[in-house]
Motif scaffolding. Structure first.
Motif, PDB file in Angstrom:
ATOM      1  N   PRO A  24       0.823  -1.233   0.000  1.00 36.22           N
ATOM      2  CA  PRO A  24       0.000   0.000   0.000  1.00 36.22           C
ATOM      3  C   PRO A  24       0.847   1.269   0.000  1.00 36.22           C
ATOM      4  O   PRO A  24       0.441   2.277  -0.595  1.00 36.22           O
ATOM      5  N   ILE A  25       2.006   1.225   0.664  1.00 36.41           N
ATOM      6  CA  ILE A  25       2.875   2.406   0.659  1.00 36.41           C
ATOM      7  C   ILE A  25       3.382   2.675  -0.750  1.00 36.41           C
ATOM      8  O   ILE A  25       3.408   3.829  -1.207  1.00 36.41           O
ATOM      9  N   LEU A  26       3.774   1.609  -1.449  1.00 39.15           N
ATOM     10  CA  LEU A  26       4.218   1.760  -2.835  1.00 39.15           C
ATOM     11  C   LEU A  26       3.090   2.319  -3.697  1.00 39.15           C
ATOM     12  O   LEU A  26       3.314   3.224  -4.527  1.00 39.15           O
ATOM     13  N   GLY A  27       1.888   1.803  -3.496  1.00 40.03           N
ATOM     14  CA  GLY A  27       0.738   2.300  -4.249  1.00 40.03           C
ATOM     15  C   GLY A  27       0.479   3.767  -3.973  1.00 40.03           C
ATOM     16  O   GLY A  27       0.234   4.562  -4.895  1.00 40.03           O
ATOM     17  N   GLY A  28       0.559   4.177  -2.687  1.00 42.59           N
ATOM     18  CA  GLY A  28       0.364   5.581  -2.342  1.00 42.59           C
ATOM     19  C   GLY A  28       1.427   6.476  -2.960  1.00 42.59           C
ATOM     20  O   GLY A  28       1.127   7.580  -3.424  1.00 42.59           O
ATOM     21  N   LEU A  29       2.680   5.991  -3.001  1.00 41.23           N
ATOM     22  CA  LEU A  29       3.763   6.767  -3.600  1.00 41.23           C
ATOM     23  C   LEU A  29       3.551   6.935  -5.102  1.00 41.23           C
ATOM     24  O   LEU A  29       3.727   8.044  -5.648  1.00 41.23           O
ATOM     25  N   LEU A  30       3.165   5.864  -5.784  1.00 43.87           N
ATOM     26  CA  LEU A  30       2.922   5.949  -7.227  1.00 43.87           C
ATOM     27  C   LEU A  30       1.782   6.920  -7.536  1.00 43.87           C
ATOM     28  O   LEU A  30       1.861   7.714  -8.485  1.00 43.87           O
ATOM     29  N   ILE A  31       0.729   6.869  -6.728  1.00 48.67           N
ATOM     30  CA  ILE A  31      -0.405   7.785  -6.941  1.00 48.67           C
ATOM     31  C   ILE A  31       0.017   9.224  -6.665  1.00 48.67           C
ATOM     32  O   ILE A  31      -0.342  10.152  -7.400  1.00 48.67           O
ATOM     33  N   GLY A  32       0.801   9.422  -5.601  1.00 47.59           N
ATOM     34  CA  GLY A  32       1.278  10.761  -5.290  1.00 47.59           C
ATOM     35  C   GLY A  32       2.106  11.345  -6.414  1.00 47.59           C
ATOM     36  O   GLY A  32       1.945  12.519  -6.776  1.00 47.59           O
ATOM     37  N   LEU A  33       2.976  10.527  -7.007  1.00 51.20           N
ATOM     38  CA  LEU A  33       3.792  10.997  -8.125  1.00 51.20           C
ATOM     39  C   LEU A  33       2.939  11.242  -9.364  1.00 51.20           C
ATOM     40  O   LEU A  33       3.210  12.164 -10.143  1.00 51.20           O
ATOM     41  N   LEU A  34       1.909  10.405  -9.570  1.00 51.70           N
ATOM     42  CA  LEU A  34       1.012  10.577 -10.718  1.00 51.70           C
ATOM     43  C   LEU A  34       0.295  11.919 -10.664  1.00 51.70           C
ATOM     44  O   LEU A  34       0.108  12.583 -11.694  1.00 51.70           O
ATOM     45  N   PHE A  35      -0.082  12.354  -9.453  1.00 49.97           N
ATOM     46  CA  PHE A  35      -0.856  13.587  -9.295  1.00 49.97           C
ATOM     47  C   PHE A  35       0.017  14.774  -8.863  1.00 49.97           C
ATOM     48  O   PHE A  35      -0.511  15.843  -8.597  1.00 49.97           O
ATOM     49  N   ARG A  36       1.312  14.573  -8.797  1.00 49.17           N
ATOM     50  CA  ARG A  36       2.194  15.639  -8.331  1.00 49.17           C
ATOM     51  C   ARG A  36       2.206  16.813  -9.315  1.00 49.17           C
ATOM     52  O   ARG A  36       2.259  16.624 -10.529  1.00 49.17           O
ATOM     53  N   GLY A  37       2.183  18.016  -8.767  1.00 43.93           N
ATOM     54  CA  GLY A  37       2.259  19.211  -9.596  1.00 43.93           C
ATOM     55  C   GLY A  37       0.964  19.628 -10.247  1.00 43.93           C
ATOM     56  O   GLY A  37       0.928  20.629 -10.973  1.00 43.93           O
ATOM     57  N   LEU A  38      -0.125  18.894  -9.995  1.00 45.80           N
ATOM     58  CA  LEU A  38      -1.404  19.224 -10.609  1.00 45.80           C
ATOM     59  C   LEU A  38      -2.182  20.194  -9.719  1.00 45.80           C
ATOM     60  O   LEU A  38      -2.013  20.231  -8.503  1.00 45.80           O
ATOM     61  N   THR A  39      -3.052  20.954 -10.333  1.00 46.54           N
ATOM     62  CA  THR A  39      -3.911  21.860  -9.578  1.00 46.54           C
ATOM     63  C   THR A  39      -5.039  21.067  -8.921  1.00 46.54           C
ATOM     64  O   THR A  39      -5.267  19.886  -9.234  1.00 46.54           O
ATOM     65  N   GLN A  40      -5.748  21.734  -8.017  1.00 46.12           N
ATOM     66  CA  GLN A  40      -6.887  21.095  -7.362  1.00 46.12           C
ATOM     67  C   GLN A  40      -7.907  20.618  -8.386  1.00 46.12           C
ATOM     68  O   GLN A  40      -8.453  19.511  -8.277  1.00 46.12           O
ATOM     69  N   GLU A  41      -8.175  21.427  -9.392  1.00 44.82           N
ATOM     70  CA  GLU A  41      -9.136  21.057 -10.424  1.00 44.82           C
ATOM     71  C   GLU A  41      -8.674  19.836 -11.213  1.00 44.82           C
ATOM     72  O   GLU A  41      -9.479  18.975 -11.567  1.00 44.82           O
ATOM     73  N   GLN A  42      -7.387  19.729 -11.473  1.00 45.65           N
ATOM     74  CA  GLN A  42      -6.858  18.600 -12.235  1.00 45.65           C
ATOM     75  C   GLN A  42      -6.806  17.328 -11.398  1.00 45.65           C
ATOM     76  O   GLN A  42      -6.874  16.228 -11.947  1.00 45.65           O
ATOM     77  N   ARG A  43      -6.696  17.467 -10.074  1.00 42.24           N
ATOM     78  CA  ARG A  43      -6.620  16.290  -9.203  1.00 42.24           C
ATOM     79  C   ARG A  43      -7.985  15.720  -8.861  1.00 42.24           C
ATOM     80  O   ARG A  43      -8.092  14.561  -8.462  1.00 42.24           O
ATOM     81  N   THR A  44      -9.031  16.507  -8.981  1.00 44.25           N
ATOM     82  CA  THR A  44     -10.363  16.061  -8.554  1.00 44.25           C
ATOM     83  C   THR A  44     -10.876  14.956  -9.462  1.00 44.25           C
ATOM     84  O   THR A  44     -10.854  15.076 -10.683  1.00 44.25           O
ATOM     85  N   THR A  45     -11.344  13.876  -8.849  1.00 43.47           N
ATOM     86  CA  THR A  45     -11.852  12.727  -9.597  1.00 43.47           C
ATOM     87  C   THR A  45     -13.101  12.180  -8.909  1.00 43.47           C
ATOM     88  O   THR A  45     -13.527  12.669  -7.876  1.00 43.47           O
ATOM     89  N   GLY A  46     -13.658  11.136  -9.507  1.00 41.43           N
ATOM     90  CA  GLY A  46     -14.766  10.418  -8.885  1.00 41.43           C
ATOM     91  C   GLY A  46     -16.099  11.131  -8.985  1.00 41.43           C
ATOM     92  O   GLY A  46     -16.286  12.068  -9.760  1.00 41.43           O
ATOM     93  N   ILE A  47     -17.033  10.673  -8.174  1.00 38.43           N
ATOM     94  CA  ILE A  47     -18.379  11.245  -8.164  1.00 38.43           C
ATOM     95  C   ILE A  47     -18.334  12.712  -7.770  1.00 38.43           C
ATOM     96  O   ILE A  47     -19.098  13.538  -8.284  1.00 38.43           O
ATOM     97  N   LEU A  48     -17.418  13.053  -6.870  1.00 38.72           N
ATOM     98  CA  LEU A  48     -17.246  14.453  -6.471  1.00 38.72           C
ATOM     99  C   LEU A  48     -16.959  15.323  -7.690  1.00 38.72           C
ATOM    100  O   LEU A  48     -17.541  16.405  -7.846  1.00 38.72           O
ATOM    101  N   HIS A  49     -16.093  14.854  -8.566  1.00 41.93           N
ATOM    102  CA  HIS A  49     -15.737  15.598  -9.769  1.00 41.93           C
ATOM    103  C   HIS A  49     -16.946  15.738 -10.694  1.00 41.93           C
ATOM    104  O   HIS A  49     -17.191  16.809 -11.255  1.00 41.93           O
ATOM    105  N   VAL A  50     -17.711  14.664 -10.853  1.00 45.70           N
ATOM    106  CA  VAL A  50     -18.870  14.686 -11.742  1.00 45.70           C
ATOM    107  C   VAL A  50     -19.910  15.689 -11.252  1.00 45.70           C
ATOM    108  O   VAL A  50     -20.433  16.505 -12.026  1.00 45.70           O
ATOM    109  N   ILE A  51     -20.214  15.661  -9.969  1.00 43.81           N
ATOM    110  CA  ILE A  51     -21.219  16.572  -9.411  1.00 43.81           C
ATOM    111  C   ILE A  51     -20.749  18.019  -9.532  1.00 43.81           C
ATOM    112  O   ILE A  51     -21.530  18.922  -9.877  1.00 43.81           O
TER     113      ILE A  51
END
Length: 577
Positions: A68-95
């Motif tokens: 899980p730590i490796l997974g969290g690190l990969l996700i953190g790097l995937l979303f690194r440097g993005l704005t709040q709008e670019q990071r928002t996903t899921g149902i929250l993003h759709v609404i």
């Protein structure tokens, strides 16, 4: 040809023309769900020593901690440097996109959603794939609408259709998919959009069944209520689940506000550390946890284990999503409810052994009552319970459990629905008042006045007379091809008639006596809600509706005044805010 198809949709209201697009949306959404599910399942089978989905118990202690730590690190790097709008996903993003952007979802967020969710679930985070699936389904409808340049009211319908298809494909529950799209995503019931959404949901369910078979995601859930004497205990179950849902909502808010001053890419790593530590102690809490519900239905799990899993699953699902893991919380929340219901069912059998129903029966009630209370979606939860069990007799007790759980969460503890609360916590825009709901359903193409003439500021008398022969209602005045004002055609007719004996070859439309309105441009694809906002934002009295037909040239299709918009809903005419 494509331009004709676009205009066909732009100038019409919702209707038969959207049905085919809804079916296509359902197909695209279901294919996205299938791809996501296969990616997760094959990823886990390749990674885990047992070769089984959610088989994390086969990992050594260092694997349970480190994965899980490796997974969290990969996700953190995937979303690194993005704005709040670019990071928002899921149902929250759709609404949020439905509320502020009329349902136009960026494809980049959908791609990040797919990759981030796959990494999170494969590496054992306590999250679900349903919320991400809704994002992918809604994005399918939005991208299809954008490719055809449809008006925003049509975009909203296709977004809802994609969301419904995603739920139907995820759980094999087409009715629940439709109600979920209306209650959770659109937050309204609009009869004109039901048929497209139903078609998309059915399409999603059919494609899912062709791929994975007829079984729902949870199997062997059919159970009967033994006696009407259980009804008071079922009410008690609803009250307990309502309290548990309130704790889940408050815990999610707590973790969402935690470490917000830290680098955003580190927060998923914190979630991975917490997940790994808990996974070392109880491997069953890792992953989506659907096997737990299967163990309950098979009566193959100890009551003490259920209590531990319930507490840890509630904590971990809130922590992982709150700390920025881009995955869903619906599935884990339902697992928490199933555990709570099964625990209450166990004690019910101890108290009234001759009357109490099985643990499976109470697990189903708890699962759907939890879904209703956290999402504020009672009908969707009720339909999900009916379709998951295939037993219509469960509706009566299910209604009691769902009603009381919702009353406790939303009326007693005053909690907002999960995703609305998250939007407010994150400072995202949310508007869903009745006026906005009504105006979003109508495109400017359907409401604008098209009986217009476009004239330069200075025209000849002959051109003015020729224009008036076509009986236009409005004149759009342009200067160097840019609209500058709007006036009634009757004012031009009056000016021509007054000066018909004078020796003037030209008429200046900005100088003749007339009622002129200042104007601003609005796109042909927008809704009346956006048009009304534009009137107030730019402090103008009218809008000209245009679309770029060729490079550097805008074609004017019609005009909108405040009165035209207000005719579709009773709006305060003095509002200029």
């Amino acid at each position: 040809m494509l331009e004709k198809i676009r205009q066909y949709f732009i100038f019409g209201r919702l209707g038969v023309k959207l049905y085919v697009l809804a079916v296509i949306t359902g197909l695209l959404a279901s294919l996205a769900i299938i791809l996501l599910r296969l990616t997760i399942e094959h990823g886990q089978m390749l990674l885990l020593p047992s070769g089984e989905v959610d088989g994390f118990a086969s990992l050594p202690w260092w694997g349970l901690l480190g994965l899980p730590i490796l997974g969290g690190l990969l996700i953190g790097l995937l979303f690194r440097g993005l704005t709040q709008e670019q990071r928002t996903t899921g149902i929250l993003h759709v609404i949020e996109r439905l509320s502020a952007y009329e349902g136009r979802l960026p494809w980049q967020n959908a791609v990040r959603q797919f990759i981030g969710t796959s990494i999170a679930i494969i590496t054992g985070h306590s999250v679900g794939r349903e919320g991400p699936g809704v994002h992918l389904g809604a994005a399918s409808g939005s991208l299809l609408a954008n490719s055809l340049e449809l008006p925003n009211n049509s975009v909203r319908v296709l977004v809802a259709s994609g969301a419904a298809a995603a739920i139907a494909a995820s759980f094999n529950t087409p009715i629940a998919g439709v109600i979920f799209a209306m209650e959770v995503i659109m937050m309204e019931y609009y009869i004109a959009s039901f048929i497209p959404v139903i078609l998309a949901s059915v399409t999603g369910a059919v494609v899912c069944r062709l791929t994975f078979g007829d079984d729902t995601v949870f199997i062997n859930l059919s159970a009967q209520m033994q006696s009407l004497w259980e009804l008071p205990y079922i009410i008690f179950l609803g009250i307990v689940i309502g309290g548990l849902a309130t704790i889940a909502l408050k815990t999610l808010t707590l973790f969402t506000n935690l470490y917000t001053n830290h680098p955003s890419w580190l927060r998923p790593v914190y979630a991975g550390i917490l997940m790994g530590l808990c996974g070392m102690m109880v491997p069953e809490v890792m992953g989506m946890g659907y096997g737990i519900i299967g163990s309950i239905s098979a009566n193959d799990i100890a009551i003490g284990t259920l209590v531990i899993i319930m507490v840890m699953k509630l904590l971990l699902s809130s922590a992982t999503v709150g700390l920025g893991i881009p995955a869903g919380v619906i599935g884990p929340t339902m697992v928490v409810g199933a555990c709570a219901g099964a625990i209450l069912g166990y004690f019910g059998q101890l108290i009234l052994p001759d009357y109490a129903s099985s643990m499976t029966f109470y697990a189903v009630l708890g699962m759907c009552a939890m879904m209703s209370a956290t999402l504020k979606a009672p009908l969707a939860a009720l339909m999900a319970m009916l379709e998951l069990t295939g037993n219509p007799e469960i509706i009566l007790p299910g209604m009691l459990a769902i009603v009381f759980s919702s009353l406790i969460t939303h009326d007693y503890f005053k909690q907002e629905p999960m995703f609305v609360n998250l939007m407010r916590v994150k400072g995202l825009d949310f508007r869903n008042d009745p006026i906005s709901q009504t105006l979003r359903k109508i495109s400017v193409g359907a409401a604008m006045q098209r009986n217009i003439a476009v004239l330069n500021q200075t025209i000849t008398r002959e051109l003015a007379q020729h224009t008036l022969e076509n009986n236009p209602e409005w004149i759009v005045i342009t200067k160097e091809r840019n609209p500058i004002a709007l006036m009634p055609a009757s004012d031009l007719a009056r000016a021509v008639s007054v000066k018909e004996d004078e020796d003037e070859s030209e008429i200046d439309l900005m100088q003749i006596p007339a009622t002129r309105r200042n104007v601003h441009k609005i796109s042909l694809h927008t809704s009346l809600h956006e048009a009304y906002q534009a009137l107030n934002k730019y402090e103008v009295e009218a809008l000209y509706v245009s679309r770029q037909s060729t490079p550097m040239i805008d074609r004017i299709y019609g005009i909108l005044t405040r009165e035209m918009i207000e005719s579709h809903y009773h709006l305060p005419t003095s509002s200029k805010k």
